[in-house]
Design a protein around this motif. Structure first.
Motif, PDB file in Angstrom:
ATOM      1  N   LEU A 186     -85.124 110.072  72.047  1.00 49.61           N
ATOM      2  CA  LEU A 186     -86.161 110.957  72.046  1.00 49.61           C
ATOM      3  C   LEU A 186     -86.612 111.618  73.635  1.00 49.61           C
ATOM      4  CD1 LEU A 186     -88.390 108.740  69.679  1.00 49.61           C
ATOM      5  CD2 LEU A 186     -87.117 111.228  68.998  1.00 49.61           C
ATOM      6  N   ARG A 192     -81.661 114.740  67.213  1.00 50.11           N
ATOM      7  CA  ARG A 192     -80.405 114.807  66.632  1.00 50.11           C
ATOM      8  C   ARG A 192     -79.709 115.963  66.694  1.00 50.11           C
ATOM      9  NH1 ARG A 192     -82.060 109.734  62.496  1.00 50.11           N
ATOM     10  NH2 ARG A 192     -81.329 108.163  63.961  1.00 50.11           N
ATOM     11  N   SER A 246     -91.929 112.757  72.724  1.00 51.95           N
ATOM     12  CA  SER A 246     -91.585 113.373  71.236  1.00 51.95           C
ATOM     13  C   SER A 246     -91.334 112.011  70.242  1.00 51.95           C
ATOM     14  CB  SER A 246     -90.037 113.934  71.392  1.00 51.95           C
ATOM     15  OG  SER A 246     -89.740 113.955  69.901  1.00 51.95           O
ATOM     16  N   LYS A 247     -91.729 112.364  69.133  1.00 56.00           N
ATOM     17  CA  LYS A 247     -91.605 111.471  67.969  1.00 56.00           C
ATOM     18  C   LYS A 247     -90.661 112.035  66.891  1.00 56.00           C
ATOM     19  CE  LYS A 247     -96.044 109.370  68.333  1.00 56.00           C
ATOM     20  NZ  LYS A 247     -97.165 108.723  67.578  1.00 56.00           N
ATOM     21  N   ALA A 283     -82.426 103.529  69.623  1.00 60.72           N
ATOM     22  CA  ALA A 283     -82.571 104.799  68.947  1.00 60.72           C
ATOM     23  C   ALA A 283     -83.831 105.630  70.019  1.00 60.72           C
ATOM     24  CB  ALA A 283     -83.044 104.618  67.483  1.00 60.72           C
ATOM     25  N   ALA A 284     -84.707 105.218  70.181  1.00 59.83           N
ATOM     26  CA  ALA A 284     -85.717 105.674  71.057  1.00 59.83           C
ATOM     27  C   ALA A 284     -85.591 106.296  72.382  1.00 59.83           C
ATOM     28  CB  ALA A 284     -87.095 104.720  71.088  1.00 59.83           C
ATOM     29  N   THR A 334     -74.921 104.658  64.089  1.00 61.14           N
ATOM     30  CA  THR A 334     -74.019 104.392  63.118  1.00 61.14           C
ATOM     31  C   THR A 334     -72.917 104.913  62.939  1.00 61.14           C
ATOM     32  OG1 THR A 334     -74.558 105.299  61.164  1.00 61.14           O
ATOM     33  CG2 THR A 334     -76.009 103.436  61.396  1.00 61.14           C
ATOM     34  N   LEU A 381     -87.254 112.507  65.751  1.00 59.26           N
ATOM     35  CA  LEU A 381     -85.813 111.893  65.795  1.00 59.26           C
ATOM     36  C   LEU A 381     -85.057 113.183  65.261  1.00 59.26           C
ATOM     37  CD1 LEU A 381     -84.686 109.254  66.712  1.00 59.26           C
ATOM     38  CD2 LEU A 381     -85.219 108.572  64.430  1.00 59.26           C
ATOM     39  N   GLN A 429     -72.867 107.959  60.901  1.00 58.48           N
ATOM     40  CA  GLN A 429     -73.779 109.204  61.541  1.00 58.48           C
ATOM     41  C   GLN A 429     -72.739 110.045  62.343  1.00 58.48           C
ATOM     42  OE1 GLN A 429     -76.999 107.698  63.761  1.00 58.48           O
ATOM     43  NE2 GLN A 429     -78.043 109.787  63.637  1.00 58.48           N
TER      44      GLN A 429
END
Lengths: 283, 283
Positions: B111, B122, B115-116, B153-154, B161, B118, B164
């Motif tokens: 991120l 992406r 920002s939140k 992830a953050a 994954t 996600l 993904q």
């Protein structure tokens, strides 16, 4: 999505959030006094207590039990230990029934000591859950599998995504009877690219039994005990709460925060007041 | 599955494993002397160096570059910063071409600060990769997306994954041209319930560009810098190596270990000897 403003009756406090600073009876009073509608106690708090009496106190205080925490781990390195775990979980399910818990939260366990066989551990979880499900159904206690963040796959839970947990539910309960479902905890699932789709699926299958909120801090200093208060991290909580409620979840919004070096050092009243404020302002 | 015994030529050392204790030219000599077939250098080691000369030294030492580490992060909080990141990655891809790298490893970023969102991060990764893919193809450098463990992830990578990452590959390169694929690192993916199925899919789509090994320690004391030497943790490495090789992977088995408080405190020669021994005995 439900408006939580002035609706703390829709919200629950998982007692871990308060750091187990007080005996359960004081915690019940504090949670009720703060205006919440429900509570989620832990087994360690019921040691030496009568589950029946604690359950009565909770009801008398105007609360209900959104979930009872939690199962002991299922995978074991021998049959004796496996069955001892099952028996222990059966007793906990009995207590959940006495408490009138809406669900018994299953943190299923990771790899047995010395094992690298993740597939075998997952098979043991399936087999153990099948045994427990029979007992739980006879006591009218829904089992809520809590998929844990993949960083706990080795030592806490080898069920790590909603998809995987739902596959397990489907295997155990193909008729979607309501006996087994999910406890969805934001901390564990917020990153999942399939999150919205799997919540929708879970709702269709009537498997949404619990919803836990907290926040993911950046940086995170401890893999277990550094969860954030809602609003202090990076999780878009309203987005995900909207998804789960659109999917049909109508239960409590339960706060569960493990925070050894921050929140657990504060007074329970302060923690509760902050939870109440954040639930109404940022969730 | 290939037998690694006396086949260190099939193995590679990611230089991060040695803790950046020596200049790149000494590291090249040490890796070649220890008998490995390949090396994966980091950009920080090429600062002040000529990529062309480093590439020539690597080839003269009898090695090749299994992968060049790594992209700078793509998601940014404004267009200027986004394009600066793209330009930076273009230069790194040019260096990867000079090195003759089999792939350029993409750690895509998490991120942007504050920002939140996600999903937006992406999307930025998709858009940035699309730009970079054009440049990389013109330089004959395959781009290897490395899905990172969800605990990053953050702040490090919002691609978490194999599924993904493969969806992203399919969107960027529907013709499966070989221009974009995966760097599969055990540390990030070992827990994934879909691991075998997604490796098989990646093989069919010709997207297996890299395979990194290390181990997951229990307990893990640091979320970034406490990876284990192969054999010291809980990952069933031969099981997963068999899956990826059955799926068609025929490249290097590359050791990548971040270990601030253990391996990085040892001499490079000892680290290399241990990697060599473990690759042949437990991988």
């Amino acid at each position: 999505m439900r408006d939580l403003n002035k609706r703390l009756d829709l919200c629950s406090i998982n007692t871990a959030t308060l750091g187990y600073q007080q005996p359960i009876h004081e915690t019940i009073e504090a949670v009720a006094r703060a205006g919440f509608g429900a509570i989620a106690p832990w087994r360690r708090e019921l040691e030496g207590e009568s589950a029946k009496q604690v359950g009565r106190h909770i009801r008398d205080a105007g609360l209900f039990v959104s979930g009872y925490c939690r199962s002991s781990y299922i995978p074991a390195d021998n049959e004796t230990q496996f069955m001892a775990g099952i028996d222990d979980n059966r007793r906990a399910i009995d207590d959940a029934a006495e408490l009138g818990a809406r669900c018994f939260v299953m943190v299923v366990g990771g790899l047995p000591a010395g094992s690298k066989d993740l597939a075998a551990a997952r098979q043991q979880v399936h087999d153990g859950m099948a045994i427990l499900l029979e007992h739980a159904s006879s006591r009218d206690v829904p089992l809520a599998i809590e998929p844990l963040h993949p960083m706990y796959a080795a030592d806490r839970a080898c069920i790590n995504t909603l998809d995987q947990a739902l596959e397990l539910c489907d295997a155990l309960d193909p008729s979607e009877s309501g006996s087994v479902g999910l406890a969805v905890d934001l901390y564990h699932v917020w990153w999942d690219p399939q999150l919205e789709a799997q919540l929708t699926r879970a709702g269709k299958e009537k498997r949404l039994f619990g919803f836990h909120v907290c926040d993911w801090l950046v940086p995170t200093h401890d893999m277990l005990l550094d969860r954030g208060m809602m609003g202090d991290g990076v999780i878009d909580i309203p987005l995900i709460r909207n998804w789960i409620e659109q999917a049909g979840y109508a239960g409590s919004v339960e706060v569960e925060i493990f925070s050894r070096d921050d929140w657990w050092k504060r007074q329970p009243a302060e923690i509760l007041a902050t939870c109440a404020e954040r639930l109404q302002s940022v969730c």
